[in-house]
Motif scaffolding. Sequence first.
Motif, PDB file in Angstrom:
ATOM      1  N   THR A 500     -11.738  64.486  82.865  1.00  9.82           N
ATOM      2  CA  THR A 500     -11.538  64.181  84.286  1.00  9.82           C
ATOM      3  C   THR A 500     -11.040  62.758  84.511  1.00  9.82           C
ATOM      4  N   SER A 501     -10.553  62.115  83.436  1.00  6.22           N
ATOM      5  CA  SER A 501     -10.159  60.703  83.489  1.00  6.22           C
ATOM      6  C   SER A 501     -11.252  59.887  84.167  1.00  6.22           C
ATOM      7  N   ASN A 502     -12.433  59.979  83.586  1.00  6.69           N
ATOM      8  CA  ASN A 502     -13.598  59.260  84.093  1.00  6.69           C
ATOM      9  C   ASN A 502     -13.857  59.519  85.582  1.00  6.69           C
ATOM     10  N   PHE A 503     -13.908  60.813  85.928  1.00  2.92           N
ATOM     11  CA  PHE A 503     -14.159  61.244  87.300  1.00  2.92           C
ATOM     12  C   PHE A 503     -13.255  60.496  88.284  1.00  2.92           C
ATOM     13  N   SER A 504     -12.001  60.436  87.930  1.00  7.37           N
ATOM     14  CA  SER A 504     -11.052  59.710  88.775  1.00  7.37           C
ATOM     15  C   SER A 504     -10.924  60.405  90.128  1.00  7.37           C
ATOM     16  N   SER A 505     -10.792  59.603  91.170  1.00  3.93           N
ATOM     17  CA  SER A 505     -10.756  60.179  92.516  1.00  3.93           C
ATOM     18  C   SER A 505      -9.490  61.022  92.705  1.00  3.93           C
ATOM     19  N   ASN A 506      -8.462  60.769  91.866  1.00  4.94           N
ATOM     20  CA  ASN A 506      -7.256  61.601  91.933  1.00  4.94           C
ATOM     21  C   ASN A 506      -7.564  63.042  91.572  1.00  4.94           C
ATOM     22  N   ASN A 507      -8.603  63.204  90.768  1.00  7.45           N
ATOM     23  CA  ASN A 507      -8.930  64.546  90.294  1.00  7.45           C
ATOM     24  C   ASN A 507      -9.955  65.252  91.157  1.00  7.45           C
ATOM     25  N   LYS A 508     -10.366  64.591  92.213  1.00  7.15           N
ATOM     26  CA  LYS A 508     -11.423  65.176  93.037  1.00  7.15           C
ATOM     27  C   LYS A 508     -10.894  66.373  93.828  1.00  7.15           C
ATOM     28  N   LEU A 509     -11.605  67.484  93.723  1.00  5.70           N
ATOM     29  CA  LEU A 509     -11.176  68.695  94.419  1.00  5.70           C
ATOM     30  C   LEU A 509     -11.856  68.816  95.770  1.00  5.70           C
ATOM     31  N   GLY A 510     -13.055  68.284  95.841  1.00  2.51           N
ATOM     32  CA  GLY A 510     -13.782  68.424  97.090  1.00  2.51           C
ATOM     33  C   GLY A 510     -15.214  67.972  96.911  1.00  2.51           C
ATOM     34  N   GLU A 511     -16.000  68.194  97.947  1.00  2.00           N
ATOM     35  CA  GLU A 511     -17.371  67.730  97.944  1.00  2.00           C
ATOM     36  C   GLU A 511     -18.259  68.916  98.276  1.00  2.00           C
ATOM     37  N   GLY A 512     -19.125  69.278  97.342  1.00  2.00           N
ATOM     38  CA  GLY A 512     -20.024  70.401  97.600  1.00  2.00           C
ATOM     39  C   GLY A 512     -21.322  69.896  98.177  1.00  2.00           C
ATOM     40  N   GLY A 513     -22.276  70.800  98.331  1.00  2.08           N
ATOM     41  CA  GLY A 513     -23.553  70.430  98.920  1.00  2.08           C
ATOM     42  C   GLY A 513     -24.286  69.380  98.121  1.00  2.08           C
ATOM     43  N   PHE A 514     -24.119  69.387  96.802  1.00  2.48           N
ATOM     44  CA  PHE A 514     -24.934  68.493  95.982  1.00  2.48           C
ATOM     45  C   PHE A 514     -24.125  67.461  95.212  1.00  2.48           C
ATOM     46  N   GLY A 515     -22.850  67.337  95.541  1.00  6.00           N
ATOM     47  CA  GLY A 515     -22.057  66.315  94.875  1.00  6.00           C
ATOM     48  C   GLY A 515     -20.606  66.741  94.795  1.00  6.00           C
ATOM     49  N   PRO A 516     -19.773  65.833  94.258  1.00  2.78           N
ATOM     50  CA  PRO A 516     -18.336  66.090  94.212  1.00  2.78           C
ATOM     51  C   PRO A 516     -17.944  67.102  93.124  1.00  2.78           C
ATOM     52  N   VAL A 517     -16.784  67.730  93.321  1.00  2.00           N
ATOM     53  CA  VAL A 517     -16.222  68.637  92.319  1.00  2.00           C
ATOM     54  C   VAL A 517     -14.873  68.077  91.875  1.00  2.00           C
ATOM     55  N   TYR A 518     -14.672  68.009  90.555  1.00  2.00           N
ATOM     56  CA  TYR A 518     -13.436  67.451  90.024  1.00  2.00           C
ATOM     57  C   TYR A 518     -12.666  68.496  89.244  1.00  2.00           C
ATOM     58  N   LYS A 519     -11.375  68.278  89.186  1.00  2.00           N
ATOM     59  CA  LYS A 519     -10.567  69.085  88.292  1.00  2.00           C
ATOM     60  C   LYS A 519     -10.456  68.344  86.971  1.00  2.00           C
ATOM     61  N   GLY A 520     -10.439  69.075  85.873  1.00  2.00           N
ATOM     62  CA  GLY A 520     -10.305  68.426  84.579  1.00  2.00           C
ATOM     63  C   GLY A 520      -9.458  69.262  83.655  1.00  2.00           C
ATOM     64  N   THR A 521      -8.998  68.627  82.595  1.00  2.00           N
ATOM     65  CA  THR A 521      -8.226  69.359  81.601  1.00  2.00           C
ATOM     66  C   THR A 521      -8.807  69.046  80.240  1.00  2.00           C
ATOM     67  N   LEU A 522      -9.216  70.072  79.534  1.00  2.00           N
ATOM     68  CA  LEU A 522      -9.795  69.857  78.205  1.00  2.00           C
ATOM     69  C   LEU A 522      -8.693  69.548  77.207  1.00  2.00           C
ATOM     70  N   GLU A 523      -9.118  69.074  76.036  1.00  2.00           N
ATOM     71  CA  GLU A 523      -8.163  68.741  74.979  1.00  2.00           C
ATOM     72  C   GLU A 523      -7.165  69.851  74.721  1.00  2.00           C
ATOM     73  N   ASP A 524      -7.691  71.092  74.737  1.00  2.00           N
ATOM     74  CA  ASP A 524      -6.811  72.210  74.402  1.00  2.00           C
ATOM     75  C   ASP A 524      -5.964  72.661  75.591  1.00  2.00           C
ATOM     76  N   GLY A 525      -5.997  71.904  76.674  1.00  2.00           N
ATOM     77  CA  GLY A 525      -5.140  72.226  77.808  1.00  2.00           C
ATOM     78  C   GLY A 525      -5.798  73.094  78.845  1.00  2.00           C
ATOM     79  N   GLN A 526      -6.998  73.616  78.539  1.00  2.00           N
ATOM     80  CA  GLN A 526      -7.665  74.486  79.524  1.00  2.00           C
ATOM     81  C   GLN A 526      -8.102  73.686  80.750  1.00  2.00           C
ATOM     82  N   GLU A 527      -7.813  74.249  81.908  1.00  2.00           N
ATOM     83  CA  GLU A 527      -8.186  73.565  83.145  1.00  2.00           C
ATOM     84  C   GLU A 527      -9.598  73.981  83.551  1.00  2.00           C
ATOM     85  N   ILE A 528     -10.368  73.009  83.986  1.00  2.00           N
ATOM     86  CA  ILE A 528     -11.755  73.288  84.343  1.00  2.00           C
ATOM     87  C   ILE A 528     -12.090  72.656  85.689  1.00  2.00           C
TER      88      ILE A 528
END
Length: 820
Positions: A500-528
């Motif tokens: 998530t590039s250290n939970f970078s705000s660029n990767n933030k998808l939104g804010e849920g009830g209990f905290g933020p949700v980020y988009k990330g990409t694993l080493e193998d390219g899988q998006e999470i």
Amino acid sequence: MRIFSFTILSAILFTFFSPLSIAIDTISVTQSINENSTLVSEYGRFELGFFSPGSSTYRYVGIWYKDIPVKTVVWVANRQNPINDSSGTLMINRTGHVVLLGQKSTVVWSASPTESVQAPILQLLDTGNLVLRNEKDENSENYLWQSFDYPTDTLLPGMKLGWDLRTGLERRLVSWKSPDDPSPGDFAWGITLHSYPESETWKGSNKYFRDGPWNGIRFSGAPELQSNPLFNFKLVSNKNEVYYIFYLKNETAKSRMVVNQTNGYIRIRYAWNSGTQSWEVFASVPRDTCDTYGLCGAYGNCIIGESPVCQCLTGFKPKGNFIDWSQGCVRNKPFDCQDKHSSGFVKIRGLKLPDTTYTWANASVNLKECKARCLSNCSCTGYTNTNISGGGSGCAMWFGDLIDIREFQDGGQDLYVRIHASELGANSERKVKIVVVVLAVIFVVCGMILVAHYIRKIRATRGLEDNIETIARTTNQNNGAQTNNLEALFFDLDKIVEATSNFSSNNKLGEGGFGPVYKGTLEDGQEIAVKRFSKSSGQGQNEFKNEVILIAKLQHRNLVKLLGYCLQGEEKILIYEYMPNKSLDFFIFDQTKSELLDWSKRYHIICGIARGLLYLHQDSRLRIIHRDIKASNILLDNEMNPKISDFGMAKTFGGDESEGNTKRVVGTYGYMAPEYAIDGLFSMKSDVFSFGILLLEIISGKKNRGFYHLDHSQNLIGHAWRLWKEGRLMELINPCFKDTSNLSEVLRSIHIGLLCVQEHPEDRPSMSYVVVMLGSESTLPQPKQPGFSLDKTNVAANSSPKKSESSSTNEITVTLLEPR
Ligand SMILES: *[C@@H]1O[C@H](CO)[C@@H](O)[C@H](O)[C@H]1NC(C)=O
Ligand SMILES: *[C@@H]1O[C@H](CO)[C@@H](O)[C@H](O)[C@H]1NC(C)=O
Ligand SMILES: *[C@@H]1O[C@H](CO)[C@@H](O)[C@H](O)[C@H]1NC(C)=O
Ligand SMILES: *[C@@H]1O[C@H](CO)[C@@H](O)[C@H](O)[C@H]1NC(C)=O
Ligand SMILES: *[C@@H]1O[C@H](CO)[C@@H](O)[C@H](O)[C@H]1NC(C)=O
Ligand SMILES: *[C@@H]1O[C@H](CO)[C@@H](O)[C@H](O)[C@H]1NC(C)=O
Ligand SMILES: *[C@@H]1O[C@H](CO)[C@@H](O)[C@H](O)[C@H]1NC(C)=O
Ligand SMILES: *[C@@H]1O[C@H](CO)[C@@H](O)[C@H](O)[C@H]1NC(C)=O
């Protein structure tokens, strides 16, 4: 002489000062343990003494953890013969037996040494093992008797479950009758000594659940435990012993396995959480319907997510009707055993291996030889490897019906099932098909190359290479390699930080009830998608736990898939598959995006949500009530398939329970059923209510809350109800798909929606009925008055007076304390 007087002295000290006694871990022949004294192991991990379980007044001798505040009994000596007063005494008598004396010095329990020795001592070890040994054998494990050989309902690290074949000793766990009564209950867990041994749980003398045989690295029926952060385990099988054992990865952790019949789960592994100072469920069985022993009968295969869950193996058809699966399946075509060419084997992947009662296994026979042996024995119905590691080795053959098979999405095993050769014809047909397909592919590819060549020489070959690589990769994935299938759900924090590039705000998808949700990409390219629980949120703790425990066990195409979790320091993180289309609310409530969803897509989404809910309510063994069904909790994948998410509020129910009462009402305004919002009563029918609201929202494109109509001050349900009564349902339909050709389907869906939001829970249909109604054209019952359909002012007066102001934000999940 000195030893003698010292013993006397210590006996005197013991007798007089035992209430304040300095902890001792050992007694010898002249000493005893009574109501006023205990044994404490050397480093203070375990304690032995008298106790009364639950609300019982009977006295038992037991062992419990000494160093945690929650009294947790792990072993009981006299589980069948309680003492009814404080007269109990535990001692070693002169012939070296450990005896527990009750009233009038009658023996209520005793343990015999394997041989008699001069000076035996009884010692409580730091492993929780109570051992009788020769005083001189300080460091040997040459015990004359040990409590680990006579377990009650708890398996501790280092304890063996199974058989000592030299002495015929079997160690199995048997549940307590109830929390008040440690005498043997209905459920037991042990290892059965078939030619291919397996781990089984029984209810009385019936099999209840099988972990299946050991396949070299794990039990066939429990792929998810293969690698986990807590413990290592193995099944040891040799000519002297056959046993299961586990060890903690970190010695300072605490974990135990308990067979408990008063719980919805029968076998539970707990882990001690030193942060919250409580035991947490780490894993448990049964996990779902498919864990029920023999649910699908002979040659049936239980597949979670299929409807019905029971399917026949290739080459078999249902024996009875489709409703009663217990009769199992029969061969499409029986084979003639005398004719070697009349049968063959079909390889079925991803299974839990069938019951091994009638098997023959040999670790030094290879798979080819195994097949030959199976073919030459008329009663052999299938075979496979006994050891799947290192490419597979060993041979196990089944005789008679194949029972209790299930399929796993991840980590199952291959089984070669014997069927009539003509059924394999499908295979040779398939071969022909493959040849045809390959030829066609080559033809097309050649054509493409020629065309591409025309345009660009080099790229064509490159493209082809890529193509082949992809095909090779896919085939590889399907070809076993199960070992890699299920990496631990446990993710390293570093990996997530990187993704998530250290939970970078660029990767933030939104804010849920209990905290933020980020988009990330694993080493193998899988998006999470990475859900990071805020550190400050005290509540998040429970929701996090709940979500991990529940969702890791659920598998359905309409539920979001948990890829992993991370619990490191204060970080609590959940990792999901990434959903490129975000959630349903982005589409249905937005004018422009709304255009993208025509009726067939909406109907697909409605049916998907219904199936997902049905699975939660019914098809997973523990009934699950989601409690927070709403548009923003329905995620959409790239094909617009709906996936129910956010299980932080979900509640599980065992066995026959189907409703509960809570002081803590959680959920979202506008979606909560009246009985739940007002009385805190929740049940599957409160989920049905939320589903009904969602259905009306999908069709109208309006939010139930925040609905505003010029003519009257009603919410969406009230509006829908009025239109229904006035026969003007057409007006409810969102204009952007009003011109659909399938108007009857839309109207039918509104009708179903109104049935779901009826005021009284008992009037609302179950999810299974909803699924049936959605899929058929039968006549539907007339809906009665919906709940919360009154004027807004009335609704407010109707509901809880203690509703707090701060919780009235529309889209945020709220928590109400003590609604009454
Ligand atoms: C335990 O201690 C209590 C109070 O000191 C005493 O009354 C009782 O007799 C003792 N019980 C035994 C079994 O020694
Ligand atoms: C306790 O058990 C003994 C022996 O079983 C019995 O004789 C006695 O009546 C019991 N006492 C009570 C109070 O139940
Ligand atoms: C010790 O206890 C055992 C078991 O109750 C009994 O068989 C044996 O006779 C006892 N020995 C003595 C010396 O009392
Ligand atoms: C074991 O757990 C303790 C407490 O959680 C921790 O301090 C220690 O570092 C862990 N040891 C290892 C080897 O991971
Ligand atoms: C069994 O489960 C019940 C209900 O959760 C609990 O109260 C009881 O303590 C459990 N018993 C054991 C031995 O863990
Ligand atoms: C297993 O098979 C090997 C080779 O066929 C044979 O030597 C051995 O005796 C068999 N073992 C058992 C237990 O049948
Ligand atoms: C087939 O195997 C079973 C079980 O091992 C054995 O009892 C039976 O004799 C075998 N039959 C033949 C024909 O080898
Ligand atoms: C399974 O096979 C692997 C690799 O061939 C071997 O290292 C392992 O010892 C085998 N396990 C058992 C239980 O035989």
